[in-house]
Design an enzyme around this catalytic site. Structure first.
Site, short mmCIF file in Angstrom:
data_model
loop_
_atom_site.label_atom_id
_atom_site.label_comp_id
_atom_site.label_asym_id
_atom_site.label_seq_id
_atom_site.Cartn_x
_atom_site.Cartn_y
_atom_site.Cartn_z
CB THR A 39 -0.86 0.12 1.24
OG1 THR A 39 -1.53 1.31 1.32
CG2 THR A 39 -0.35 -0.11 2.55
CG ASP A 44 -2.70 4.53 1.34
OD1 ASP A 44 -2.44 5.34 0.42
OD2 ASP A 44 -3.61 3.86 1.25
NE ARG A 88 2.48 31.67 -10.50
CZ ARG A 88 2.75 31.45 -11.58
NH1 ARG A 88 3.35 30.30 -12.05
NH2 ARG A 88 2.21 32.26 -12.49
CG MET A 91 -2.95 9.35 -4.14
SD MET A 91 -2.99 7.97 -5.25
CE MET A 91 -4.04 8.28 -6.49
CD GLU A 143 -6.19 10.37 -1.36
OE1 GLU A 143 -6.62 10.53 -2.48
OE2 GLU A 143 -5.96 9.28 -1.02
NE ARG A 171 -0.81 29.39 -11.53
CZ ARG A 171 -1.23 30.96 -11.31
NH1 ARG A 171 -1.66 31.11 -10.34
NH2 ARG A 171 -1.04 31.78 -12.20
#
EC number: 2.7.1.11
Lengths: 365, 365, 365, 365
Positions: free
Chosen positions: B145, B147, B182, B189, B242, B283
């Site tokens: 994973t 994650d 910027r 993820m 996310e 951005r």
């Protein structure tokens, strides 16, 4: 073989204008190495494009060899840049537009510059040339743009790196698309030209390439997806230029920035339509500013270094109002007017289009 | 030193389940090399996770050495995968949910398998274990994973590569952020865990790291941006997981997928709020599926290969219902139940949080 | 826009000859995609260059789309290659040389080929053309060589990747050289041409570039090292082409392969001389075959794909005895004789030499 | 959440010692960020390891945030380093050895340092500790070594990057070996430990891995090559640690540096023997200093940053004579004596050896 001690010592300025890209710092490094070390001149790095000359006092940094030594692998521009503010119609805080060209010209003369090297795309170079003509600026231009839309040069700085990054993204999406039997859409930059999309699309093995120069239909895209499925290829890689329009002729990416579209960009529009038409699982990746950053590719560094040296050499010969170009691995130069005049889109009868057709890639009708 | 000729020849199955990632093919290659070449067994590669066992006839391919030879550097999974369709509540075409677990179990036995190697995250492994318990499947689990949220293993396959890709993106954004003064937001993820964000954020020099485990305020983010500007740093790099929620507790990325949010994701939400609060040009880049694809990092390949061999060795010893783990550069194994039970979020008192604090990174309050 | 269904179906052969490089597989993939899928022809992949046609029966594999699908990112050549064995003077096991050209020609006809695509450098293409003239082979040539010494094409397949790898090596050596105050010498390939060395040397920031085309003295190299030390730069990066000769005119790398030199290569010779002259700590890296391998760069993949399609299109038009070329991002073609005739060394008055001089790089006298 | 304003302001020194590697600059950056910005201390960067403290006046640079800002991706060490000159037996110009430890200790006190962070391998840390004990230096150690032979830490800085570079080299050699049906030998660093070779060998798909910890025979290597040929694999990838000895027990790489061997290194020796035994075409690549340079991998950067912060935190707590370690993604610390005592070679019964056996790799008997 020595080119030292040619002519009078000079003080030259250098600025980067427009959107940043990889290779700008390599140009700055080359200019300083050649001008300071080889010719014994002074180089002033102007900050934030023409804004540095507009400011009072002008904003700049005197560039020495030591400062630029590590710039070869650094992305972006150490001088900063901006792609806002046409000096002939400069947006004031009250919302009005103001011609501030004379301030920039005055800045150039206030710094006692003998010449100015301007690194920019066609838009920036057009503005710089107008300033140069109006104010007696000895200008030499260096083409940079990830869009590679300047017709007189085979290669503008930043393009090769941008194509590399987009190709690498396709390489990665390829695996995950195949694993999950998905359609993967990659939206890339390039403004009105499809150069990044078609080069990366071919190099990265895309099955569909959509560029602003060639119309397409959603039906044909879906046909391609189905055709691949019938051959046992349950996935499809699509690369699309940001300026590709919807079926209704809308430039979604642009209108979206203005908040007027229901789509985040053309990639999202296409995904929506594909799902609507054939219900295949589809994902979108918008590559975004990653394309601009990063260490420049060796080719971009080579061209950037050659351009920087050539620009200094032009100044040594008092040749101005010219832009350097790359042709067949040699640097030449042309009048800036000529450079600005020759916009280069993807040629619908050119090699890359033929290559895409030969590879069975769908790239429009 | 030979480990050949141990016990009876076996026929084993292997499947990849859940979201794909880099390193899955390296596991498959290792399993085939070890089982076929070293032990002389047969290996059947099951297609599309448990769907391959559910199908009649079961969908598989007999795996030989030659087929897997080039898999070491290939991203994704040659067997295909899916992260849809819990077999105990399988979505039927009429919209109803149906328990199809017995079909999968029958598929396993129909193929005459002695054991099954299941590569998946905690969700997939929980399902596979339930199937195994119910149907007498000799299961060995391998954790994968991006994650990295499986607590019993230091390293799940795919995580290192995902962190590398996110870090590389920060490296690139760094240059363009600085060039244009910027704020750059990178959305990565990681589902409910902030492991990718905090690891890549520290490795890639982010100034703000937002993870689901630690609350934040937009005011503090803006304060960080202003504080940097006062020190002459006119740019700011933000990395955000996310699953980070809005100020109002909304999980924008998730709700957006369901079409209910006005934002494309948490990155877009943050950009909107930063512009609203302090008007700094901002951005957003959503890294997306690029994080899953690509050639696995050497570490992911090393661990994948070690896991593949260790899983086969467990089967050779008839040790089942276990998952292999990576601890201090050694492979161990634990009961799958233990593996599933220990979910690992980012520890708010752990090393990486302390490191971020020590570096002056804002990562919440 | 369709180019399908042109003319009669054909059976064509493809072979790779000479030293391998990155991009060969991308050509094979393109030829198969275009010939099989777009034109509906048959493609036979000949094994081991002309050896495959010399063998009885001829050694080949019928190439289908599925086989070449994953070749885009694979280095080397799936067909194998050899740079040994001129068929007109083929070394026999007894040590004698034998003209075996007729066997190869017979192999071509035995396979019923309508045309042959030969991918090679100037040496291989010269041999293939002689075979073609002698035996009625319909030959189309595609230039590949990391040396980039074929004058009629701007770009031969493999060159861009080789330059990338050499530049990356310089990037890495730069850091360790500076940390340890050392002279670092990187010996690169390129045979009699200095293209790799000068391109990578400029792109990678070398301080000394030695190529076969320009004489040098060890004294001047040492002077450069000392000059840098005086400016506080206690390290020096030297890149040298393998064919650069010693002060006494010896080609050390070549003689060494034959076991006649006391040095392992020109890099080792230079290190020895530098230490002898000025006693500065010096290390040598011989990049070797790493330059040939690896995933091709996007530019090499793009050119390879365009070449493959263009070669098939030439066959479709029955245009033979020609080699495809890359000029200004377009593919053209020239008679093979012309291609062989124009050997391209580094031009001592060309852009790259001027660039090196402008950058203060020592590259000879 | 703030950790500012803890205790009295301090002035600390930092030095890098021993061979350079990737990640050193990331440590320096982290130390400066944490000490200067978070704690408000002063940081002096000592030049050239202990030589900077031995010099009069001591050679150092006061480190500020701006100086270290771009160090995250820079290889090597901005402070310089050396792996020569044991201060307790320092080689004088007249060839004698001299104990200069007191000069270094005096340098530390002359600079008014409250503590010293020493980054080094086991050798350097042993020397630094002896100096610390003798002269009242408050020492905190940070482990770095591409050899990864410090037993108490799972990860020393530089190892992951070195493995990545060696793996990438194998990836490239794989393609060219297969294309030319050759045996390719890659000689890598690692001193007396085979960690780089076995990790890169497994991750890069080597067929033979030779490490100093396990004896081998040339006959068995040749048997492996032949066995592969019989299975249709006409190539073989061999990775060998520099300290692997010849059949006669000679350490060729070391003796060669002293000019006493007929071989350039163990790789060359093996090639010679393989050709002698079975006449198969064999090529050698000595990866050399490329392994030390280059941008650090994200994992090396993460660990380096965590180590730097943790070392500063130890000083804040006045905990000295300790070295930080990495265990299970957390930073801990141990007494330096313990760190020095636990040398770590490759465990012949460990996971990686088992993995190699399971994969059918020959790695000795």
């Amino acid at each position: 073989m020595s080119i030292k001690n040619m002519g009078e010592p000079k003080r030259i300025g250098i600025l980067t204008s427009g959107g940043d890209c990889s290779g700008l710092n390599a140009v700055i490094r080359a200019v300083v190495n050649c001008a300071v070390d080889t010719y014994g001149w002074e180089v002033l790095g102007i900050r934030q494009a023409t804004l540095g000359l507009m400011a009072r006092p002008p904003q700049f940094t005197k560039l020495e060899i030591d400062q630029v030594d590590s710039l070869l692998t650094a992305g972006g521009t150490m001088l900063g840049t901006t792609n806002k503010g046409d000096p002939f119609a400069f947006p004031m805080t009250d919302g009005s537009l103001c011609d501030r060209s004379e301030e920039i010209i005055a800045g150039y003369h206030e710094l006692g510059l003998d010449a100015l090297i301007g690194i920019g795309g066609d838009g920036s170079l057009a503005i710089l040339r107008r300033l140069a003509q109006q104010g007696g600026i000895n200008l030499v231009g260096i083409p940079k743009t990830i869009d590679n839309d300047i017709g007189v040069t085979e290669h503008a700085i930043g393009f090769d790196t941008a194509v590399n990054i987009a190709t690498e993204a396709l390489d990665r999406l390829h695996f995950t698309a195949a694993s999950h039997s998905r359609v993967m859409i990659l939206e890339v930059m390039g403004r009105d030209a499809g150069h990044i999309a078609i080069a990366a699309g071919i190099a990265g093995g895309a099955n569909v390439i959509l560029i602003p120069e060639i119309p397409y239909t959603v039906e044909h895209i879906c046909h391609k997806i189905k055709e691949r499925q019938e051959k046992g290829k349950n996935y499809c890689l699509i690369i699309v230029s940001e300026a590709v329009r919807t079926h209704d002729g809308e430039n979604v990416t642009i209108t979206n920035r203005l908040g007027q579209s229901r789509y985040g960009g053309i990639g999202e529009y296409l995904a929506d339509k594909i799902i609507e038409h054939i219900g295949v699982e589809t994902r979108v990746t918008v590559l975004g500013h990653i394309q601009r950053g990063g260490t420049a590719s060796p080719l971009d560094r080579l061209v950037a270094t050659a351009f920087g040296v050539a620009a200094v050499n032009l100044i040594a010969e008092d040749k101005y109002d010219r832009m350097v170009t790359w042709q067949n691995r040699q640097v030449l130069s042309v009048p800036i007017t000529e450079a600005i005049a020759q916009y280069s889109a993807v040629d619908p009868n050119g090699t890359l289009v033929k290559t895409a057709h030969g590879m069975g890639i769908y790239l429009g009708d």
